[in-house]
Design a protein around this motif. Structure first.
Motif, PDB file in Angstrom:
ATOM      1  N   GLY A 215       0.797  -1.217   0.000  1.00 36.78           N
ATOM      2  CA  GLY A 215       0.000   0.000   0.000  1.00 36.78           C
ATOM      3  C   GLY A 215       0.828   1.265   0.000  1.00 36.78           C
ATOM      4  N   TYR A 216       2.023   1.231   0.564  1.00 32.07           N
ATOM      5  CA  TYR A 216       2.866   2.432   0.650  1.00 32.07           C
ATOM      6  C   TYR A 216       3.279   2.951  -0.725  1.00 32.07           C
ATOM      7  CZ  TYR A 216       6.937  -0.548  -0.309  1.00 32.07           C
ATOM      8  OH  TYR A 216       7.840  -1.396  -0.898  1.00 32.07           O
ATOM      9  N   LEU A 217       3.095   2.136  -1.765  1.00 31.62           N
ATOM     10  CA  LEU A 217       3.493   2.541  -3.115  1.00 31.62           C
ATOM     11  C   LEU A 217       2.437   3.374  -3.823  1.00 31.62           C
ATOM     12  CD1 LEU A 217       4.882  -0.914  -4.287  1.00 31.62           C
ATOM     13  CD2 LEU A 217       6.245   1.081  -3.627  1.00 31.62           C
TER      14      LEU A 217
ATOM     15  N   LYS B  12       7.240  18.521   5.639  1.00 30.57           N
ATOM     16  CA  LYS B  12       5.873  18.127   5.987  1.00 30.57           C
ATOM     17  C   LYS B  12       5.469  16.855   5.266  1.00 30.57           C
ATOM     18  CE  LYS B  12       1.037  19.485   6.175  1.00 30.57           C
ATOM     19  NZ  LYS B  12       0.019  20.552   6.017  1.00 30.57           N
ATOM     20  N   LEU B  13       5.740  16.774   3.976  1.00 31.55           N
ATOM     21  CA  LEU B  13       5.301  15.585   3.241  1.00 31.55           C
ATOM     22  C   LEU B  13       6.020  14.337   3.741  1.00 31.55           C
ATOM     23  CD1 LEU B  13       7.378  14.475   0.730  1.00 31.55           C
ATOM     24  CD2 LEU B  13       6.831  16.725  -0.148  1.00 31.55           C
ATOM     25  N   ALA B  14       7.287  14.487   4.151  1.00 27.29           N
ATOM     26  CA  ALA B  14       8.017  13.344   4.721  1.00 27.29           C
ATOM     27  C   ALA B  14       7.487  12.989   6.099  1.00 27.29           C
ATOM     28  CB  ALA B  14       9.503  13.660   4.787  1.00 27.29           C
ATOM     29  N   ASN B  15       7.138  13.999   6.880  1.00 29.04           N
ATOM     30  CA  ASN B  15       6.630  13.778   8.233  1.00 29.04           C
ATOM     31  C   ASN B  15       5.348  12.947   8.229  1.00 29.04           C
ATOM     32  OD1 ASN B  15       6.771  14.428  11.150  1.00 29.04           O
ATOM     33  ND2 ASN B  15       4.889  15.572  10.759  1.00 29.04           N
ATOM     34  N   LEU B  16       4.575  13.050   7.137  1.00 25.99           N
ATOM     35  CA  LEU B  16       3.299  12.349   7.060  1.00 25.99           C
ATOM     36  C   LEU B  16       3.413  10.934   6.501  1.00 25.99           C
ATOM     37  CD1 LEU B  16       1.038  15.268   5.716  1.00 25.99           C
ATOM     38  CD2 LEU B  16       1.200  14.416   8.067  1.00 25.99           C
ATOM     39  N   ARG B  17       4.639  10.437   6.262  1.00 23.80           N
ATOM     40  CA  ARG B  17       4.799   9.125   5.650  1.00 23.80           C
ATOM     41  C   ARG B  17       5.544   8.127   6.548  1.00 23.80           C
ATOM     42  NH1 ARG B  17       3.663   8.148   0.457  1.00 23.80           N
ATOM     43  NH2 ARG B  17       3.595   6.046   1.312  1.00 23.80           N
ATOM     44  N   PRO B  18       4.974   7.766   7.687  1.00 23.88           N
ATOM     45  CA  PRO B  18       5.633   6.778   8.554  1.00 23.88           C
ATOM     46  C   PRO B  18       5.663   5.386   7.939  1.00 23.88           C
ATOM     47  CG  PRO B  18       3.398   7.141   9.316  1.00 23.88           C
ATOM     48  CD  PRO B  18       3.642   8.146   8.213  1.00 23.88           C
ATOM     49  N   ASP B  19       4.869   5.190   6.885  1.00 18.52           N
ATOM     50  CA  ASP B  19       4.759   3.880   6.251  1.00 18.52           C
ATOM     51  C   ASP B  19       5.829   3.646   5.194  1.00 18.52           C
ATOM     52  OD1 ASP B  19       3.524   6.009   4.811  1.00 18.52           O
ATOM     53  OD2 ASP B  19       2.560   4.551   3.491  1.00 18.52           O
TER      54      ASP B  19
ATOM     55  N   VAL C  83      14.406   5.682   9.186  1.00 12.51           N
ATOM     56  CA  VAL C  83      14.968   6.972   8.772  1.00 12.51           C
ATOM     57  C   VAL C  83      14.991   7.096   7.257  1.00 12.51           C
ATOM     58  CG1 VAL C  83      17.001   8.480   8.856  1.00 12.51           C
ATOM     59  CG2 VAL C  83      16.404   7.084  10.841  1.00 12.51           C
ATOM     60  N   HIS C  84      15.612   6.103   6.589  1.00 11.70           N
ATOM     61  CA  HIS C  84      15.706   6.144   5.134  1.00 11.70           C
ATOM     62  C   HIS C  84      14.391   5.678   4.524  1.00 11.70           C
ATOM     63  CE1 HIS C  84      19.825   5.661   6.737  1.00 11.70           C
ATOM     64  NE2 HIS C  84      20.098   6.581   5.816  1.00 11.70           N
ATOM     65  N   TRP C  85      14.324   5.740   3.192  1.00 14.96           N
ATOM     66  CA  TRP C  85      13.067   5.483   2.497  1.00 14.96           C
ATOM     67  C   TRP C  85      13.176   4.288   1.570  1.00 14.96           C
ATOM     68  CZ3 TRP C  85       9.286   8.316   4.470  1.00 14.96           C
ATOM     69  CH2 TRP C  85       9.620   9.534   5.090  1.00 14.96           C
ATOM     70  N   CYS C  86      12.102   3.469   1.561  1.00 14.45           N
ATOM     71  CA  CYS C  86      12.006   2.386   0.585  1.00 14.45           C
ATOM     72  C   CYS C  86      12.067   2.965  -0.828  1.00 14.45           C
ATOM     73  CB  CYS C  86      10.677   1.645   0.743  1.00 14.45           C
ATOM     74  SG  CYS C  86      10.514   0.620   2.218  1.00 14.45           S
ATOM     75  N   MET C  87      12.632   2.179  -1.723  1.00 13.84           N
ATOM     76  CA  MET C  87      12.656   2.549  -3.141  1.00 13.84           C
ATOM     77  C   MET C  87      12.092   1.399  -3.960  1.00 13.84           C
ATOM     78  SD  MET C  87      16.365   4.380  -3.469  1.00 13.84           S
ATOM     79  CE  MET C  87      16.305   4.166  -5.246  1.00 13.84           C
ATOM     80  N   PRO C  88      11.025   1.682  -4.732  1.00 14.55           N
ATOM     81  CA  PRO C  88      10.310   2.962  -4.851  1.00 14.55           C
ATOM     82  C   PRO C  88       9.562   3.291  -3.566  1.00 14.55           C
ATOM     83  CG  PRO C  88       9.154   1.235  -6.050  1.00 14.55           C
ATOM     84  CD  PRO C  88      10.461   0.636  -5.604  1.00 14.55           C
ATOM     85  N   GLY C  89       9.176   4.565  -3.439  1.00 17.51           N
ATOM     86  CA  GLY C  89       8.513   5.008  -2.234  1.00 17.51           C
ATOM     87  C   GLY C  89       8.399   6.515  -2.186  1.00 17.51           C
ATOM     88  N   PRO C  90       8.127   7.077  -0.998  1.00 17.74           N
ATOM     89  CA  PRO C  90       7.884   8.515  -0.873  1.00 17.74           C
ATOM     90  C   PRO C  90       9.027   9.394  -1.368  1.00 17.74           C
ATOM     91  CG  PRO C  90       7.201   7.379   1.123  1.00 17.74           C
ATOM     92  CD  PRO C  90       7.903   6.361   0.280  1.00 17.74           C
ATOM     93  N   ILE C  91      10.262   8.895  -1.315  1.00 16.19           N
ATOM     94  CA  ILE C  91      11.385   9.749  -1.711  1.00 16.19           C
ATOM     95  C   ILE C  91      11.359  10.060  -3.211  1.00 16.19           C
ATOM     96  CG2 ILE C  91      13.072   7.922  -2.192  1.00 16.19           C
ATOM     97  CD1 ILE C  91      15.075   9.796  -0.560  1.00 16.19           C
ATOM     98  N   ASP C  92      10.640   9.276  -3.991  1.00 19.68           N
ATOM     99  CA  ASP C  92      10.495   9.610  -5.405  1.00 19.68           C
ATOM    100  C   ASP C  92       9.784  10.949  -5.578  1.00 19.68           C
ATOM    101  OD1 ASP C  92      11.708   7.185  -6.152  1.00 19.68           O
ATOM    102  OD2 ASP C  92       9.794   6.125  -6.037  1.00 19.68           O
ATOM    103  N   THR C  93       8.919  11.299  -4.623  1.00 15.69           N
ATOM    104  CA  THR C  93       8.235  12.591  -4.670  1.00 15.69           C
ATOM    105  C   THR C  93       9.224  13.738  -4.512  1.00 15.69           C
ATOM    106  OG1 THR C  93       6.218  11.592  -3.798  1.00 15.69           O
ATOM    107  CG2 THR C  93       6.406  13.980  -3.612  1.00 15.69           C
TER     108      THR C  93
END
Length: 456
Positions: free
Chosen positions: A146-148, A402-409, A435-445
């Motif tokens: 779902g995080y994708l 802010k957008l990172a703060n809202l993505r604990p998933d 701390v780091h982000w799954c790839m793909p994931g929110p960091i693509d934003t």
């Protein structure tokens, strides 16, 4: 204006009569425009498609499950206003022949919300070879997906989906570098995977432990992307726990020449630091120790890290400006600074469920540390732009806090390696990365915003 047939009883009957055949002919002529009006008014309504409705998500379910063929079941963008017919030209900084594209106010990407998006990612855990092992959540068997399936929607404007072709056209004959800590590397690898969905890069340089210095070339575009390890931007002698040295020695009056010496060859750089300033450190300036953070047992003045972070950021941007003035080539540059992205630990790093969330937060207050560090970057960028009298130099803040703060998933959690619970079950104590982000994931934003920033 045509007359509504329901109002015919209000019409007055004329006082003269017509021959019968003539009356019938005139009646037919009168019915023709009425029939045409009825067609124009009611046919579009009868044939119009109903608006697409996004499905309601269950709290414990993935946002969307792609079909077996990889096609998205619903296009969430269909609920957004259509883009400008010249949006692609606006993104690339071009105008259609003979037409002027009116300038629109800059979009504030910092404030918005995460909304469901059925479009599949541009890449997966096996389609590009640049994902650091610890962020490859797909390949390591993370069971939920779902995080994708979320996208960031700013409050008063639209953030276009990432276009690898548009970014590569901008990057043609240019050199872009990501400079900073492991989150800078995380963002750089995200960009490389996004671009790899359109054109395959070649790794042409690699050096340092954990590939801390790397360079790729997209030969089709003569486009270069580099990653430089520089966790505080200024000069630092890094801690060495194995040797009993638990403090970084940070030199505020010197710069990390491993990347700064390459500045003249760069067309753009993305700076990203923050978390290393929370590590115990001894601070030097002008040959003196001016303080330390978390240094119990040492004969130094204890200070917090906020002032040091501020000094490092402001001094780095000032030095970039100074070197640009001294550079006789006056190559145009964009220096983007990614703001601090928070961690989401809900317990110890090796505790089961350290970052257990499976959905974005609808709203969550940003903490004091994150707020202060974000403000430092935003203010420093504004000040640098005001002082940047060197031609062709532009600073920008990639405001993602802010957008990172809202993505604990969106973090790897225990899936830093394949099958993390093997042999111990799901209650086993394993390392978690929140701390780091799954790839793909929110960091693509982050890189969707970067695209809109560099072409601005």
């Amino acid at each position: 204006m045509g007359t509504n047939p329901s109002q015919n009883h209000h019409l007055q009957v004329t006082q003269f009569s017509l021959p019968k055949k003539q009356f019938v002919a005139y009646g037919l002529y009168a019915l023709i425009p009425l029939a045409l009006l009825h067609y124009l008014l009611f046919y579009p309504l009868a044939t119009a498609k109903p608006p697409v409705q996004l499905p309601q998500l269950q709290e414990d379910a993935p946002a969307f499950v792609p079909s077996q063929h990889g096609h998205a079941p619903v296009n969430a963008d269909e609920q957004l206003p259509p883009p400008s017919p010249h949006r692609q030209d606006e993104v690339l900084g071009n105008s259609p022949a003979g037409e002027a594209v009116s300038a629109s106010p800059p979009c504030d990407y910092a404030d918005g919300e995460w909304v469901p998006d059925a479009r599949p990612p541009l890449y997966n855990g096996t389609s590009c070879g640049t994902i650091k092992d610890g962020q490859n959540c797909m390949a390591h068997g993370r069971p939920d997906t779902g995080y994708l399936y979320w996208r960031w929607r700013p409050q008063r404007c639209d953030l276009p989906a990432f276009s690898p072709a548009a970014f590569l056209r901008w990057l043609r004959n240019r050199h872009l570098a990501f400079v900073g800590d492991s989150l800078a590397r995380n963002q750089g690898e995200s960009l490389l995977c996004l671009l790899s969905s359109h054109s395959t890069p070649e790794l042409v340089y690699r050096d340092g432990e954990e590939n801390k210095f790397r360079r790729w070339v997209f030969h089709e575009y003569n486009a270069t992307v580099s990653i430089f390890w520089s966790p505080l931007l200024v000069k630092v002698v890094e801690k060495a726990e194995h040797a009993g040295v638990r403090h970084n020695n940070v030199f505020l009056d010197a710069f990390d020449e491993r990347w700064m010496s390459q500045l003249g060859a760069l067309d753009a750089a993305v700076l990203s630091v923050g978390h290393w300033f929370l590590i115990p450190g001894i601070y030097h300036d002008a040959g003196n120790v001016v303080g330390c953070h978390d240094c119990a047992g040492l004969n130094h003045t204890e200070t917090d890290f906020f002032g040091v972070f501020k000094e490092a950021v402001h001094r780095t941007l000032a030095e970039v400006t100074r070197r640009q003035v001294a550079d006789t080539s006056k190559k145009k540059k964009v220096i983007a600074f990614t703001t601090f992205s928070p961690a989401h630990f809900q317990g110890d790093w090796d505790k089961t469920g350290a970052c257990p969330e499976k959905r974005p937060y609808k709203e969550k207050e940003v903490g004091y540390t994150e707020t202060a560090m974000r403000k430092t970057v935003v203010d420093a960028v504004a000040a640098a732009n005001a002082d940047a009298d060197a031609g062709g130099l532009r600073f920008a803040a990639l405001d993602v806090t802010k957008l990172a703060n809202l993505r604990p998933d969106g973090h790897p959690g225990p899936y830093m390696r394949n099958d993390p619970f093997a042999g111990g079950g799901e209650d086993a104590r394993v390392q978690n990365d929140c701390v780091h982000w799954c790839m793909p994931g929110p960091i693509d934003t982050f890189n969707e915003i970067l695209l809109q920033t560099v072409v601005g």
